[in-house]
Design a protein around this motif. Structure first.
Motif, PDB file in Angstrom:
ATOM      1  N   LEU A 235       0.851  -1.183   0.000  1.00 28.31           N
ATOM      2  CA  LEU A 235       0.000   0.000   0.000  1.00 28.31           C
ATOM      3  C   LEU A 235       0.889   1.235   0.000  1.00 28.31           C
ATOM      4  O   LEU A 235       1.737   1.379   0.871  1.00 28.31           O
ATOM      5  N   VAL A 236       0.690   2.110  -0.983  1.00 29.14           N
ATOM      6  CA  VAL A 236       1.435   3.364  -1.060  1.00 29.14           C
ATOM      7  C   VAL A 236       0.456   4.511  -0.875  1.00 29.14           C
ATOM      8  O   VAL A 236      -0.489   4.662  -1.646  1.00 29.14           O
ATOM      9  N   GLN A 237       0.688   5.320   0.151  1.00 31.75           N
ATOM     10  CA  GLN A 237      -0.191   6.440   0.500  1.00 31.75           C
ATOM     11  C   GLN A 237       0.439   7.739   0.018  1.00 31.75           C
ATOM     12  O   GLN A 237       1.597   8.029   0.345  1.00 31.75           O
ATOM     13  N   ILE A 238      -0.302   8.533  -0.765  1.00 26.37           N
ATOM     14  CA  ILE A 238       0.272   9.784  -1.274  1.00 26.37           C
ATOM     15  C   ILE A 238      -0.524  11.022  -0.869  1.00 26.37           C
ATOM     16  O   ILE A 238      -0.095  12.144  -1.144  1.00 26.37           O
ATOM     17  N   ALA A 239      -1.670  10.843  -0.238  1.00 32.19           N
ATOM     18  CA  ALA A 239      -2.456  11.987   0.237  1.00 32.19           C
ATOM     19  C   ALA A 239      -3.512  11.467   1.201  1.00 32.19           C
ATOM     20  O   ALA A 239      -3.719  10.246   1.330  1.00 32.19           O
ATOM     21  N   PHE A 240      -4.198  12.391   1.868  1.00 30.06           N
ATOM     22  CA  PHE A 240      -5.214  12.029   2.861  1.00 30.06           C
ATOM     23  C   PHE A 240      -6.427  12.949   2.722  1.00 30.06           C
ATOM     24  O   PHE A 240      -6.697  13.777   3.589  1.00 30.06           O
ATOM     25  N   LEU A 241      -7.155  12.807   1.617  1.00 27.12           N
ATOM     26  CA  LEU A 241      -8.310  13.673   1.386  1.00 27.12           C
ATOM     27  C   LEU A 241      -9.387  13.466   2.438  1.00 27.12           C
ATOM     28  O   LEU A 241     -10.185  14.366   2.706  1.00 27.12           O
ATOM     29  N   SER A 242      -9.419  12.287   3.049  1.00 32.08           N
ATOM     30  CA  SER A 242     -10.400  12.011   4.110  1.00 32.08           C
ATOM     31  C   SER A 242      -9.763  11.936   5.488  1.00 32.08           C
ATOM     32  O   SER A 242     -10.373  11.449   6.429  1.00 32.08           O
ATOM     33  N   GLY A 243      -8.511  12.379   5.597  1.00 29.87           N
ATOM     34  CA  GLY A 243      -7.857  12.423   6.900  1.00 29.87           C
ATOM     35  C   GLY A 243      -6.763  11.378   7.041  1.00 29.87           C
ATOM     36  O   GLY A 243      -6.831  10.302   6.427  1.00 29.87           O
ATOM     37  N   PRO A 244      -5.746  11.651   7.877  1.00 22.44           N
ATOM     38  CA  PRO A 244      -4.596  10.761   8.010  1.00 22.44           C
ATOM     39  C   PRO A 244      -4.704   9.725   9.123  1.00 22.44           C
ATOM     40  O   PRO A 244      -3.773   8.947   9.323  1.00 22.44           O
ATOM     41  N   LYS A 245      -5.813   9.701   9.860  1.00 21.52           N
ATOM     42  CA  LYS A 245      -5.897   8.826  11.029  1.00 21.52           C
ATOM     43  C   LYS A 245      -6.867   7.676  10.782  1.00 21.52           C
ATOM     44  O   LYS A 245      -7.915   7.839  10.157  1.00 21.52           O
TER      45      LYS A 245
END
Length: 329
Positions: A235-245
Protein backbone atom coordinates in the motif's frame (compact mmCIF):
# COMPACT_ATOMS: atom_id res chain seq x y z
CA UNK A 1 13.73 40.65 -24.11
CA UNK A 2 12.83 39.68 -20.56
CA UNK A 3 10.72 42.33 -18.81
CA UNK A 4 11.36 43.55 -15.28
CA UNK A 5 7.82 42.76 -14.10
CA UNK A 6 5.36 39.95 -14.76
CA UNK A 7 1.75 39.04 -14.11
CA UNK A 8 1.25 36.43 -11.40
CA UNK A 9 -1.55 35.00 -9.29
CA UNK A 10 -0.88 35.41 -5.57
CA UNK A 11 -2.60 34.07 -2.47
CA UNK A 12 -3.64 37.20 -0.60
CA UNK A 13 -4.68 35.33 2.55
CA UNK A 14 -5.61 31.76 3.49
CA UNK A 15 -9.15 31.02 2.37
CA UNK A 16 -11.54 30.17 -0.44
CA UNK A 17 -10.79 30.52 -4.15
CA UNK A 18 -11.54 34.25 -4.20
CA UNK A 19 -8.33 34.97 -2.25
CA UNK A 20 -6.42 34.36 -5.50
CA UNK A 21 -5.55 37.69 -7.08
CA UNK A 22 -3.70 38.75 -10.23
CA UNK A 23 -0.79 40.97 -9.26
CA UNK A 24 2.56 42.21 -10.54
CA UNK A 25 5.82 40.66 -9.38
CA UNK A 26 9.47 41.17 -10.37
CA UNK A 27 10.64 38.59 -12.88
CA UNK A 28 12.96 36.19 -11.00
CA UNK A 29 16.59 35.80 -12.03
CA UNK A 30 18.05 32.37 -12.73
CA UNK A 31 20.68 31.37 -10.20
CA UNK A 32 23.31 28.65 -10.37
CA UNK A 33 21.88 25.46 -11.86
CA UNK A 34 18.53 27.09 -12.63
CA UNK A 35 16.59 27.99 -15.75
CA UNK A 36 14.00 30.73 -16.16
CA UNK A 37 10.92 29.51 -18.03
CA UNK A 38 8.52 31.75 -19.92
CA UNK A 39 5.35 29.99 -18.85
CA UNK A 40 2.71 29.37 -21.50
CA UNK A 41 0.59 26.89 -19.52
CA UNK A 42 0.53 25.95 -15.84
CA UNK A 43 -1.02 22.86 -14.27
CA UNK A 44 -3.54 23.12 -11.44
CA UNK A 45 -3.13 20.54 -8.68
CA UNK A 46 -4.68 19.65 -5.34
CA UNK A 47 -1.61 20.91 -3.42
CA UNK A 48 -2.26 24.36 -4.94
CA UNK A 49 -5.69 24.30 -3.32
CA UNK A 50 -4.24 23.18 0.01
CA UNK A 51 -1.60 25.92 -0.14
CA UNK A 52 -4.31 28.48 -0.86
CA UNK A 53 -6.22 27.24 2.19
CA UNK A 54 -3.14 27.70 4.36
CA UNK A 55 -2.55 24.04 5.20
CA UNK A 56 0.33 23.20 2.83
CA UNK A 57 3.17 25.68 3.04
CA UNK A 58 5.81 25.84 0.29
CA UNK A 59 9.25 24.50 1.22
CA UNK A 60 11.93 26.89 2.43
CA UNK A 61 13.31 29.02 -0.38
CA UNK A 62 10.46 28.29 -2.79
CA UNK A 63 8.21 30.92 -4.32
CA UNK A 64 5.11 31.78 -2.32
CA UNK A 65 3.11 31.74 -5.57
CA UNK A 66 1.13 28.56 -6.26
CA UNK A 67 1.87 26.32 -9.22
CA UNK A 68 3.88 23.09 -9.22
CA UNK A 69 4.20 22.43 -12.95
CA UNK A 70 4.34 24.32 -16.21
CA UNK A 71 5.24 24.18 -19.87
CA UNK A 72 6.85 26.90 -21.92
CA UNK A 73 10.17 28.01 -23.36
CA UNK A 74 13.52 28.60 -21.74
CA UNK A 75 13.94 32.38 -21.35
CA UNK A 76 17.32 32.42 -19.57
CA UNK A 77 19.84 30.00 -18.09
CA UNK A 78 21.81 30.41 -14.90
CA UNK A 79 25.51 29.73 -14.31
CA UNK A 80 26.49 26.10 -14.59
CA UNK A 81 23.61 25.07 -16.86
CA UNK A 82 24.73 23.32 -20.06
CA UNK A 83 21.77 21.06 -20.77
CA UNK A 84 19.36 23.75 -22.03
CA UNK A 85 19.53 26.76 -24.32
CA UNK A 86 17.27 29.78 -24.66
CA UNK A 87 14.20 28.93 -26.74
CA UNK A 88 14.02 25.22 -25.82
CA UNK A 89 10.48 23.93 -25.25
CA UNK A 90 10.27 22.37 -21.81
CA UNK A 91 7.86 21.15 -19.20
CA UNK A 92 8.97 21.21 -15.60
CA UNK A 93 8.26 20.25 -12.02
CA UNK A 94 8.41 23.43 -9.96
CA UNK A 95 8.88 24.03 -6.22
CA UNK A 96 6.23 26.75 -6.67
CA UNK A 97 5.61 29.84 -8.76
CA UNK A 98 3.89 28.31 -11.78
CA UNK A 99 0.94 30.72 -11.72
CA UNK A 100 3.06 33.44 -13.33
CA UNK A 101 4.44 34.53 -16.69
CA UNK A 102 7.96 33.46 -15.67
CA UNK A 103 9.06 30.73 -13.26
CA UNK A 104 12.37 29.44 -11.94
CA UNK A 105 13.22 25.77 -12.04
CA UNK A 106 16.27 23.64 -11.22
CA UNK A 107 17.59 22.72 -14.65
CA UNK A 108 17.51 19.00 -13.84
CA UNK A 109 13.77 19.13 -13.01
CA UNK A 110 12.84 20.16 -16.55
CA UNK A 111 12.16 17.78 -19.40
CA UNK A 112 11.76 18.31 -23.14
CA UNK A 113 8.19 18.58 -24.36
CA UNK A 114 7.47 15.10 -25.75
CA UNK A 115 7.08 14.83 -29.50
CA UNK A 116 3.43 15.06 -30.51
CA UNK A 117 2.28 17.00 -27.43
CA UNK A 118 1.17 20.61 -27.31
CA UNK A 119 2.47 22.88 -24.57
CA UNK A 120 -1.01 22.75 -23.04
CA UNK A 121 -0.80 18.96 -22.76
CA UNK A 122 2.82 19.06 -21.62
CA UNK A 123 1.90 21.33 -18.70
CA UNK A 124 -0.34 18.53 -17.42
CA UNK A 125 2.48 15.98 -17.29
CA UNK A 126 5.16 16.78 -14.68
CA UNK A 127 3.33 16.65 -11.33
CA UNK A 128 1.39 13.49 -12.18
CA UNK A 129 4.28 11.79 -13.97
CA UNK A 130 6.79 12.45 -11.17
CA UNK A 131 4.26 11.37 -8.52
CA UNK A 132 3.00 8.23 -10.21
CA UNK A 133 6.36 7.01 -11.46
CA UNK A 134 8.13 7.47 -8.12
CA UNK A 135 5.32 5.88 -6.10
CA UNK A 136 3.96 3.17 -8.39
CA UNK A 137 7.11 2.08 -10.22
CA UNK A 138 9.99 2.93 -7.88
CA UNK A 139 8.46 2.77 -4.40
CA UNK A 140 5.58 0.41 -5.22
CA UNK A 141 7.65 -1.89 -7.48
CA UNK A 142 4.71 -2.67 -9.79
CA UNK A 143 5.43 -5.47 -12.24
CA UNK A 144 3.66 -6.82 -15.29
CA UNK A 145 0.89 -9.28 -14.45
CA UNK A 146 0.28 -7.86 -10.98
CA UNK A 147 -3.09 -6.56 -9.78
CA UNK A 148 -3.07 -2.81 -9.22
CA UNK A 149 -5.76 -0.64 -7.64
CA UNK A 150 -5.77 3.16 -7.78
CA UNK A 151 -8.29 5.28 -5.91
CA UNK A 152 -9.48 8.52 -7.49
CA UNK A 153 -9.08 6.91 -10.88
CA UNK A 154 -10.52 9.84 -12.84
CA UNK A 155 -8.19 12.45 -11.31
CA UNK A 156 -5.00 13.62 -12.96
CA UNK A 157 -2.99 11.23 -10.78
CA UNK A 158 -5.48 8.42 -11.32
CA UNK A 159 -5.64 8.67 -15.10
CA UNK A 160 -1.84 8.76 -15.30
CA UNK A 161 -1.53 5.79 -12.92
CA UNK A 162 -3.97 3.70 -14.96
CA UNK A 163 -2.02 4.30 -18.15
CA UNK A 164 1.43 3.68 -16.68
CA UNK A 165 0.27 0.50 -14.96
CA UNK A 166 -1.33 -0.74 -18.17
CA UNK A 167 1.83 0.05 -20.12
CA UNK A 168 3.77 -2.07 -17.60
CA UNK A 169 1.40 -4.98 -18.20
CA UNK A 170 -0.45 -4.83 -14.89
CA UNK A 171 -4.13 -5.65 -14.39
CA UNK A 172 -5.76 -2.41 -13.26
CA UNK A 173 -8.76 -1.52 -11.10
CA UNK A 174 -9.80 2.06 -10.38
CA UNK A 175 -12.39 3.59 -8.07
CA UNK A 176 -14.46 6.63 -9.02
CA UNK A 177 -17.67 8.24 -7.81
CA UNK A 178 -19.93 8.43 -10.87
CA UNK A 179 -20.81 6.44 -13.96
CA UNK A 180 -19.22 9.10 -16.15
CA UNK A 181 -15.95 8.94 -14.23
CA UNK A 182 -16.03 5.15 -14.26
CA UNK A 183 -16.48 5.21 -18.02
CA UNK A 184 -13.41 7.43 -18.33
CA UNK A 185 -11.38 4.97 -16.25
CA UNK A 186 -12.66 2.03 -18.32
CA UNK A 187 -11.73 3.81 -21.54
CA UNK A 188 -8.13 3.93 -20.30
CA UNK A 189 -8.13 0.19 -19.63
CA UNK A 190 -9.11 -0.08 -15.96
CA UNK A 191 -11.83 -2.18 -14.40
CA UNK A 192 -13.86 0.63 -12.89
CA UNK A 193 -15.46 0.42 -9.45
CA UNK A 194 -18.14 2.97 -8.51
CA UNK A 195 -17.44 3.37 -4.81
CA UNK A 196 -20.93 4.75 -4.18
CA UNK A 197 -22.61 1.41 -4.83
CA UNK A 198 -19.78 -1.14 -5.09
CA UNK A 199 -17.35 -2.50 -2.49
CA UNK A 200 -13.80 -2.37 -3.81
CA UNK A 201 -12.62 -4.66 -0.99
CA UNK A 202 -14.95 -7.46 -2.05
CA UNK A 203 -14.17 -6.97 -5.74
CA UNK A 204 -10.40 -7.12 -5.21
CA UNK A 205 -10.62 -10.05 -2.79
CA UNK A 206 -12.63 -12.01 -5.36
CA UNK A 207 -9.92 -11.25 -7.93
CA UNK A 208 -7.19 -12.56 -5.60
CA UNK A 209 -6.28 -9.32 -3.84
CA UNK A 210 -4.36 -6.28 -5.01
CA UNK A 211 -0.60 -6.59 -5.23
CA UNK A 212 -0.31 -2.80 -5.09
CA UNK A 213 -2.72 -0.02 -4.07
CA UNK A 214 -2.10 3.68 -4.67
CA UNK A 215 -4.27 5.70 -2.32
CA UNK A 216 -4.88 9.42 -1.91
CA UNK A 217 -8.06 9.12 0.19
CA UNK A 218 -6.91 7.83 3.57
CA UNK A 219 -9.39 7.88 6.46
CA UNK A 220 -11.62 4.81 6.46
CA UNK A 221 -9.95 3.61 3.26
CA UNK A 222 -6.73 2.76 5.10
CA UNK A 223 -8.13 -0.27 6.92
CA UNK A 224 -10.16 -1.29 3.87
CA UNK A 225 -7.07 -1.10 1.66
CA UNK A 226 -5.26 -3.56 3.91
CA UNK A 227 -8.16 -5.99 3.57
CA UNK A 228 -8.11 -5.58 -0.22
CA UNK A 229 -4.41 -6.43 -0.49
CA UNK A 230 -3.14 -9.87 -1.44
CA UNK A 231 -0.58 -11.52 0.83
CA UNK A 232 2.77 -9.73 0.29
CA UNK A 233 0.81 -6.75 -1.06
CA UNK A 234 1.95 -3.13 -0.89
CA UNK A 235 0.00 0.00 0.00
CA UNK A 236 1.43 3.36 -1.06
CA UNK A 237 -0.19 6.44 0.50
CA UNK A 238 0.27 9.78 -1.27
CA UNK A 239 -2.46 11.99 0.24
CA UNK A 240 -5.21 12.03 2.86
CA UNK A 241 -8.31 13.67 1.39
CA UNK A 242 -10.40 12.01 4.11
CA UNK A 243 -7.86 12.42 6.90
CA UNK A 244 -4.60 10.76 8.01
CA UNK A 245 -5.90 8.83 11.03
CA UNK A 246 -7.33 5.32 11.16
CA UNK A 247 -7.60 2.38 13.55
CA UNK A 248 -6.08 -0.76 12.04
CA UNK A 249 -5.03 -4.20 13.20
CA UNK A 250 -1.27 -4.34 12.74
CA UNK A 251 -1.26 -8.09 13.19
CA UNK A 252 -2.46 -8.53 9.61
CA UNK A 253 0.56 -6.58 8.35
CA UNK A 254 2.81 -9.06 10.13
CA UNK A 255 0.85 -12.24 9.39
CA UNK A 256 0.26 -11.43 5.72
CA UNK A 257 3.64 -9.76 5.17
CA UNK A 258 2.15 -6.50 3.93
CA UNK A 259 4.12 -3.34 3.19
CA UNK A 260 2.67 0.07 4.04
CA UNK A 261 4.61 3.07 2.79
CA UNK A 262 4.05 6.52 1.38
CA UNK A 263 5.61 9.73 0.17
CA UNK A 264 4.90 13.29 -0.78
CA UNK A 265 6.82 14.84 -3.65
CA UNK A 266 7.23 18.54 -2.91
CA UNK A 267 9.51 18.35 0.19
CA UNK A 268 11.96 15.92 -1.43
CA UNK A 269 15.46 17.13 -2.24
CA UNK A 270 16.46 18.61 -5.58
CA UNK A 271 18.69 15.57 -6.14
CA UNK A 272 15.84 13.12 -5.52
CA UNK A 273 13.62 14.96 -8.01
CA UNK A 274 16.46 15.06 -10.55
CA UNK A 275 16.79 11.27 -10.29
CA UNK A 276 13.06 10.88 -10.96
CA UNK A 277 13.30 13.26 -13.93
CA UNK A 278 16.10 11.19 -15.44
CA UNK A 279 14.01 8.01 -15.06
CA UNK A 280 11.04 9.71 -16.72
CA UNK A 281 13.17 10.83 -19.66
CA UNK A 282 14.57 7.34 -20.11
CA UNK A 283 11.54 5.14 -19.45
CA UNK A 284 8.29 7.15 -19.56
CA UNK A 285 8.80 9.80 -22.24
CA UNK A 286 9.11 7.14 -25.00
CA UNK A 287 5.70 5.79 -23.93
CA UNK A 288 4.26 9.30 -24.11
CA UNK A 289 5.68 9.84 -27.58
CA UNK A 290 4.18 6.58 -28.86
CA UNK A 291 0.79 7.49 -27.41
CA UNK A 292 0.71 4.65 -24.88
CA UNK A 293 0.54 7.27 -22.11
CA UNK A 294 -1.07 10.68 -22.58
CA UNK A 295 -2.35 13.35 -20.20
CA UNK A 296 -6.14 13.33 -20.05
CA UNK A 297 -7.26 16.95 -20.27
CA UNK A 298 -10.32 18.26 -18.44
CA UNK A 299 -10.44 22.03 -18.90
CA UNK A 300 -8.47 25.24 -19.42
CA UNK A 301 -8.81 28.66 -17.78
CA UNK A 302 -7.03 31.98 -18.36
CA UNK A 303 -4.51 32.91 -15.68
CA UNK A 304 -6.85 35.66 -14.45
CA UNK A 305 -9.50 33.01 -13.77
CA UNK A 306 -7.35 30.84 -11.52
CA UNK A 307 -10.10 31.11 -8.91
CA UNK A 308 -12.54 29.43 -11.33
CA UNK A 309 -10.00 26.68 -11.99
CA UNK A 310 -9.73 26.05 -8.25
CA UNK A 311 -13.51 25.92 -7.93
CA UNK A 312 -13.60 23.39 -10.77
CA UNK A 313 -11.12 21.20 -8.90
CA UNK A 314 -12.86 21.55 -5.55
CA UNK A 315 -16.24 20.78 -7.12
CA UNK A 316 -14.99 17.28 -7.87
CA UNK A 317 -16.55 16.95 -11.32
CA UNK A 318 -13.32 17.18 -13.31
CA UNK A 319 -11.91 14.20 -15.19
CA UNK A 320 -8.18 14.49 -15.81
CA UNK A 321 -6.12 17.66 -15.66
CA UNK A 322 -7.03 21.33 -15.28
CA UNK A 323 -4.58 23.90 -16.71
CA UNK A 324 -4.15 27.68 -16.83
CA UNK A 325 -3.34 29.57 -20.02
CA UNK A 326 -0.64 32.03 -18.96
CA UNK A 327 0.87 33.52 -22.13
CA UNK A 328 0.28 32.95 -25.83
CA UNK A 329 2.47 30.40 -27.54
Amino acid sequence: MIPDMMRAVAITAPGAADVLEVTKRPVPVAGHGQILIRVHWAGVNRPDVLQRMGVYAPPAGASDLPGLECAGTVAAIGPGVTRWKVGDRVCALLPGGGYAEYALCPADHALPVPEGLTLREAAALPETAFTVWSNVVTRGRLKGGERFLVHGGSSGIGTMAIQIARALGARVWATAGSDTKCQACAALGARAVNYRDQDFVQILQEAGGADLILDMVGGSYIARNLKALADEGRLVQIAFLSGPKAEINFAQIMMRRLTVTGATLRPQSDLAKAVIAAELARDLWPLVETGAVRPLMDSSFPLAEADAAHRRMEGGDHIGKIVLRVTEE
